[in-house]
Motif scaffolding. Structure first.
Motif, mmCIF file in Angstrom:
data_model
loop_
_atom_site.group_PDB
_atom_site.id
_atom_site.type_symbol
_atom_site.label_atom_id
_atom_site.label_comp_id
_atom_site.label_asym_id
_atom_site.label_seq_id
_atom_site.Cartn_x
_atom_site.Cartn_y
_atom_site.Cartn_z
ATOM 1 N N ASN A 8 5.856 2.213 -5.906
ATOM 2 C CA ASN A 8 4.402 2.184 -5.729
ATOM 3 C C ASN A 8 3.724 3.362 -6.423
ATOM 4 O O ASN A 8 2.803 3.969 -5.903
ATOM 5 N N GLY A 9 4.226 3.678 -7.619
ATOM 6 C CA GLY A 9 3.615 4.724 -8.435
ATOM 7 C C GLY A 9 4.064 6.133 -8.133
ATOM 8 O O GLY A 9 3.624 7.071 -8.792
ATOM 9 N N ARG A 51 8.653 -6.221 -6.506
ATOM 10 C CA ARG A 51 8.654 -6.318 -7.961
ATOM 11 C C ARG A 51 9.500 -5.179 -8.518
ATOM 12 O O ARG A 51 9.282 -4.029 -8.191
ATOM 13 N N GLU A 71 11.025 0.870 -11.837
ATOM 14 C CA GLU A 71 9.786 0.876 -11.053
ATOM 15 C C GLU A 71 9.778 -0.277 -10.073
ATOM 16 O O GLU A 71 10.063 -1.410 -10.432
ATOM 17 N N VAL A 73 7.450 -2.145 -6.933
ATOM 18 C CA VAL A 73 6.185 -2.298 -6.208
ATOM 19 C C VAL A 73 6.489 -3.122 -4.970
ATOM 20 O O VAL A 73 7.042 -4.218 -5.063
ATOM 21 N N THR A 74 6.137 -2.563 -3.811
ATOM 22 C CA THR A 74 6.325 -3.253 -2.542
ATOM 23 C C THR A 74 4.961 -3.699 -2.034
ATOM 24 O O THR A 74 3.924 -3.351 -2.604
ATOM 25 N N GLY A 77 2.250 -1.147 -1.697
ATOM 26 C CA GLY A 77 1.589 -0.656 -2.900
ATOM 27 C C GLY A 77 0.714 -1.675 -3.604
ATOM 28 O O GLY A 77 0.142 -1.367 -4.654
ATOM 29 N N LEU A 78 0.582 -2.881 -3.056
ATOM 30 C CA LEU A 78 -0.180 -3.928 -3.760
ATOM 31 C C LEU A 78 -1.631 -3.549 -4.010
ATOM 32 O O LEU A 78 -2.164 -3.811 -5.083
ATOM 33 N N ASP A 80 -3.084 -0.529 -4.280
ATOM 34 C CA ASP A 80 -3.177 0.488 -5.334
ATOM 35 C C ASP A 80 -2.833 -0.115 -6.691
ATOM 36 O O ASP A 80 -3.471 0.179 -7.697
ATOM 37 N N PHE A 81 -1.796 -0.962 -6.719
ATOM 38 C CA PHE A 81 -1.362 -1.585 -7.965
ATOM 39 C C PHE A 81 -2.460 -2.488 -8.518
ATOM 40 O O PHE A 81 -2.751 -2.472 -9.712
ATOM 41 N N VAL A 148 3.663 -10.436 -2.531
ATOM 42 C CA VAL A 148 4.200 -9.851 -3.763
ATOM 43 C C VAL A 148 4.408 -10.936 -4.818
ATOM 44 O O VAL A 148 4.034 -10.772 -5.986
ATOM 45 N N GLU A 152 2.175 -11.399 -8.396
ATOM 46 C CA GLU A 152 2.795 -11.470 -9.722
ATOM 47 C C GLU A 152 2.363 -12.740 -10.447
ATOM 48 O O GLU A 152 2.066 -12.719 -11.635
#
Length: 197
Positions: A8-9, A51, A71, A73-74, A77-78, A80-81, A148, A152
């Motif tokens: 998540n960054g 992801r 990297e 992404v959970t 973190g969606l 923020d992503f 998630v 995507e």
């Protein structure tokens, strides 16, 4: 072994990871990110979908060591992503290694209480809000993986057909709904995103 990855960054380092430990276990138990659910542990239900370098995967089937330098992404973190994607890469996603939190940003980061008006301006990702608005959340166990996978899909195909949605979510099982509300939510998120363009 030690595993270094970006989640998540933010850069994370997990120590004493045994060779058979799953990415799911590392995320939930070592990093304190319980959004990805531990259900079947066989890659059949999709509750643990995250992801990995932009691709949806069942984190229960990914050995933690395979995530070295990659990297993730959970569901946590969606939002923020999605906010980053709309600002920095409208209509596309981040190329692996191109984005993330700088060291300076990480040093300034502080936890803030959740509320209706987040301090940083990031509330929910469009797909998360659509799931709420369409009533697609029942018990919630499958929801993180569905979110998630749907996020995507919408990044890759902003105007998906019903067949596209069904295909993208085919690896995610839900025992509470008849899937119609979930399909409605993805359609709603797609329509809202199209309206913003």
């Amino acid at each position: 072994m030690r595993v270094n990855l970006t989640v998540n960054g933010r850069r994370y380092e997990a120590d004493d990871v045994w060779e058979g430990e799953s990415l799911l276990h590392v995320l939930r138990e070592r990093m304190g990110l319980p959004g990805s659910k531990n259900a079947c542990e066989q890659g059949e239900c999709g509750s643990c979908t995250v992801r990995l370098d932009g691709v949806p995967v069942c984190s229960c089937l990914v050995a933690a060591g395979q995530a070295e330098g990659r990297e993730v992404v959970t569901v946590e973190g969606l939002a923020d992503f999605a906010a980053h994607r709309s600002r920095a890469h409208p209509g596309s996603g981040c190329a692996p290694g191109d984005c993330g939190t700088s060291l300076d940003e990480a040093r300034r980061w502080r936890a803030r209480p959740a509320g209706p008006d987040p301090v940083d301006g990031v509330g929910l990702a469009p797909i998360q809000q659509a799931f709420i608005d369409a009533g697609a959340v029942q018990c919630g166990f499958c929801t993180p993986g569905l979110l998630v996978a749907a996020d995507e899909l919408l990044e890759r195909n902003p105007e998906p057909s019903d067949a596209d949605i069904r295909e993208a979510l085919s690896g995610n099982l839900c025992r509470c709904t008849g899937y119609e509300k979930i399909l409605d939510a993805v359609r709603l998120a797609a329509a809202r995103t199209e309206g913003e363009s």
